[in-house]
Design a protein around this motif. Structure first.
Motif, short mmCIF file in Angstrom:
data_model
loop_
_atom_site.label_atom_id
_atom_site.label_comp_id
_atom_site.label_asym_id
_atom_site.label_seq_id
_atom_site.Cartn_x
_atom_site.Cartn_y
_atom_site.Cartn_z
N TRP A 1 0.97 -1.28 -0.01
CA TRP A 1 -0.09 -0.06 0.00
C TRP A 1 0.65 1.16 0.00
O TRP A 1 2.07 1.17 0.48
N GLY A 2 0.41 2.20 -0.75
CA GLY A 2 1.12 3.37 -0.64
C GLY A 2 0.00 4.70 -0.51
O GLY A 2 -0.99 4.30 0.13
N ALA A 3 0.28 5.62 -1.19
CA ALA A 3 -0.53 6.90 -0.70
C ALA A 3 -0.43 8.13 -1.96
O ALA A 3 0.50 8.22 -2.63
N LEU A 4 -1.57 8.67 -2.22
CA LEU A 4 -1.80 9.82 -2.85
C LEU A 4 -1.44 11.26 -1.98
O LEU A 4 -2.33 10.98 -0.83
N TRP A 5 -0.73 12.12 -2.29
CA TRP A 5 -0.95 13.08 -1.23
C TRP A 5 -0.63 14.59 -1.83
O TRP A 5 -0.45 14.72 -3.23
N CYS A 6 -0.97 15.79 -1.44
CA CYS A 6 -0.80 16.80 -1.88
C CYS A 6 -0.92 17.90 -0.92
O CYS A 6 -1.37 17.52 0.32
N LYS B 1 -9.73 1.93 2.72
CA LYS B 1 -9.45 3.41 2.41
C LYS B 1 -9.48 4.05 3.34
O LYS B 1 -9.85 3.94 4.63
N MET B 2 -8.41 5.18 3.40
CA MET B 2 -8.04 6.13 4.41
C MET B 2 -7.84 7.23 3.92
O MET B 2 -7.04 7.55 3.09
N ILE B 3 -8.49 8.33 4.51
CA ILE B 3 -8.34 9.87 4.11
C ILE B 3 -7.74 10.55 5.60
O ILE B 3 -8.10 10.25 6.37
N GLY B 4 -6.84 11.44 5.33
CA GLY B 4 -6.22 12.08 6.16
C GLY B 4 -6.27 13.65 5.94
O GLY B 4 -5.77 13.91 4.79
N LEU B 5 -6.08 14.51 6.81
CA LEU B 5 -5.83 15.87 6.89
C LEU B 5 -5.14 16.21 7.92
O LEU B 5 -5.45 16.10 9.10
N LEU B 6 -3.94 16.82 7.56
CA LEU B 6 -2.95 17.31 8.74
C LEU B 6 -2.58 18.73 8.85
O LEU B 6 -1.98 19.19 7.70
N PHE C 1 -3.91 13.49 2.52
CA PHE C 1 -3.38 12.06 1.80
C PHE C 1 -4.41 11.05 1.66
O PHE C 1 -5.64 11.17 2.41
N TRP C 2 -4.45 10.06 0.66
CA TRP C 2 -5.42 9.18 0.50
C TRP C 2 -4.75 7.71 0.34
O TRP C 2 -3.74 7.51 -0.64
N SER C 3 -5.07 6.87 1.15
CA SER C 3 -4.46 5.56 1.05
C SER C 3 -4.91 4.57 -0.24
O SER C 3 -6.11 4.70 -0.70
#
Length: 414
Positions: A176-181, A203-208, A224-226
């Motif tokens: 597994w990796g992730a998309l990020w921006c 599925k995992m969505i994150g906001l930091l 990020f989106w797993s």
């Protein structure tokens, strides 16, 4: 006083940068080799834990870090239907502690500015071989560099040099990796929290919140989106609109932050590795950062571990005139701390990034209640903050650092 050494560092990521600053300040002759033509940050943002922040305090960079970073006091994760899965606050451990969300570009700039010998950075130079006995390096063009008294391989999770210490137990890619921006923070309400949303473990969505960076005063979020690595191409073929509609269904507030994302090229792809070494050094060669202990980002410890490696190696070279004794002391100290994080990252990752729905259901039911138990909560918070040492030990933080972190005007001192 330790002898002045000639030192080569391979890699100009966080570990390499911190080592360059710390070792140069101790008057070692430091030379850095970096494969990138134009060295710069890789990645969107990360969460600095108290352990990493203490290293930056010792480097006299904490005021700048607090100025550009965003204080993170709570971690919260839930499901689309509103079930709370994870809820942890640093105040439960110590009311004065918190993490700091930061853009990679900000930390890269601060560390680059702190290095007094930027002329000793040799970019566009890929090191492909290390003669550990003589301390010599060969680059991809066939040129030899050195000899050096010490060679530090800090070339990241995908290190091509870790095999030279002849101690690889495990070295594999995570599936597994992730998309990020990076996104403008705007009116995001949770500006002191890492927020995550889970759909099983698939599925995992994150906001930091990650603050600002030198030259850009806009407050930002790291998104990020797993995603499984083998699905990156399919995600792009499916089209951005379909993905945005899915996020709107799963988390409308996160979707609102993505208003400016109109092209899939705006999201970078990230992959991760798991590397375990039975030894970290051989002769004049030693590993640091992800080259020594790459692991899943699930615990968010990569940058913190890199900073701690750099300080520990600096201190070991100060304490021991003999090179071998210094390297043994460094490795013993850091492996004792890293081991528990390798264990937990390996076992926790399937709970958050996998196709194992049964594990995810157990996580949703049990994770928060376990965290409410005094023993479980304390252990979770120590692991989160980077202060867990072994199964029962605690890594202490200095009172001077804690006071500096808690000072209300600390961020304005820069």
């Amino acid at each position: 006083m330790s002898p002045r050494r000639t030192i080569a560092i391979v890699g100009y990521g966080t570990a390499g940068q911190a080592l360059a600053v710390l070792l140069s300040r101790d008057h070692h002759d430091v030379h850095v080799f970096e494969r990138a033509v134009a060295p710069g940050p890789v990645g969107a943002g990360f969460l600095l834990q108290p352990t990493g922040l203490e290293v930056l305090w010792r480097m006299e960079l904490l005021p700048q870090v607090l100025h550009h970073g965003a204080a993170v006091r709570r971690l919260y994760g839930d499901t689309p239907c509103g079930r709370t899965v994870m809820e942890m606050g640093y105040a439960t451990l110590d009311a004065r502690l918190h993490g700091v969300g930061m853009q990679r570009g900000a930390l890269f700039s601060l560390l680059a500015q702190a290095w007094e010998h930027p002329g000793n950075l040799q970019a566009d130079t890929t090191i492909v071989e290390v003669d550990a006995v003589q301390g010599r390096l060969r680059d991809a063009r066939g040129r030899w560099h050195g000899p050096y008294d010490l060679v530090i391989a800090a070339d990241g999770a995908g290190s091509t040099l870790r095999t030279h210490v002849q101690g690889t137990q495990l070295d594999r890619e995570y599936p597994w990796g992730a998309l990020w921006c990076l996104l403008p923070r705007g009116d995001w309400a949770h500006y002191e929290e890492l927020r995550q949303r889970y759909v099983a473990a698939r599925k995992m969505i994150g906001l930091l919140p990650v603050g600002t960076r030198p030259g850009d005063d806009e407050q930002r979020l790291s998104f990020f989106w797993s995603l499984p690595r083998d699905q990156f191409a399919q995600w792009e073929r499916d089209g951005l609109q379909r993905w945005l509609e899915e996020i709107a269904t799963l988390w409308p507030q996160a979707h609102a932050r993505l208003d400016g994302v109109r092209d899939s090229a705006q999201l970078a792809r990230a992959g991760y590795r798991d590397a375990v070494m039975s030894r970290w050094s051989r002769e004049r060669l030693v590993l640091a950062g992800d080259a020594a202990h790459a692991m899943s980002p699930q615990l968010g410890q990569g940058v913190n571990m890199a900073l701690m490696d750099a300080l520990a190696l600096r201190d070991a070279l100060r304490a021991h005139r003999d090179r071998d004794a210094a390297l043994q002391a460094y490795v013993a100290q850091r492996r004792a701390h890293v081991a528990i994080y390798h264990f937990w990252s390996r076992w926790l990752t399937p709970l958050f990034q996998s196709d194992r729905d049964t594990l995810a259901r157990a996580r949703d039911v049990l994770f928060k209640p376990m965290g409410n138990l005094p023993v479980g909560r304390g252990h979770m918070l120590r692991v989160l903050s980077g202060t867990q040492r072994g199964w029962l030990g605690t890594l202490g933080l200095s009172s001077g650092f804690i006071d500096a972190l808690a000072a209300p005007d600390a961020a304005r001192l820069c």
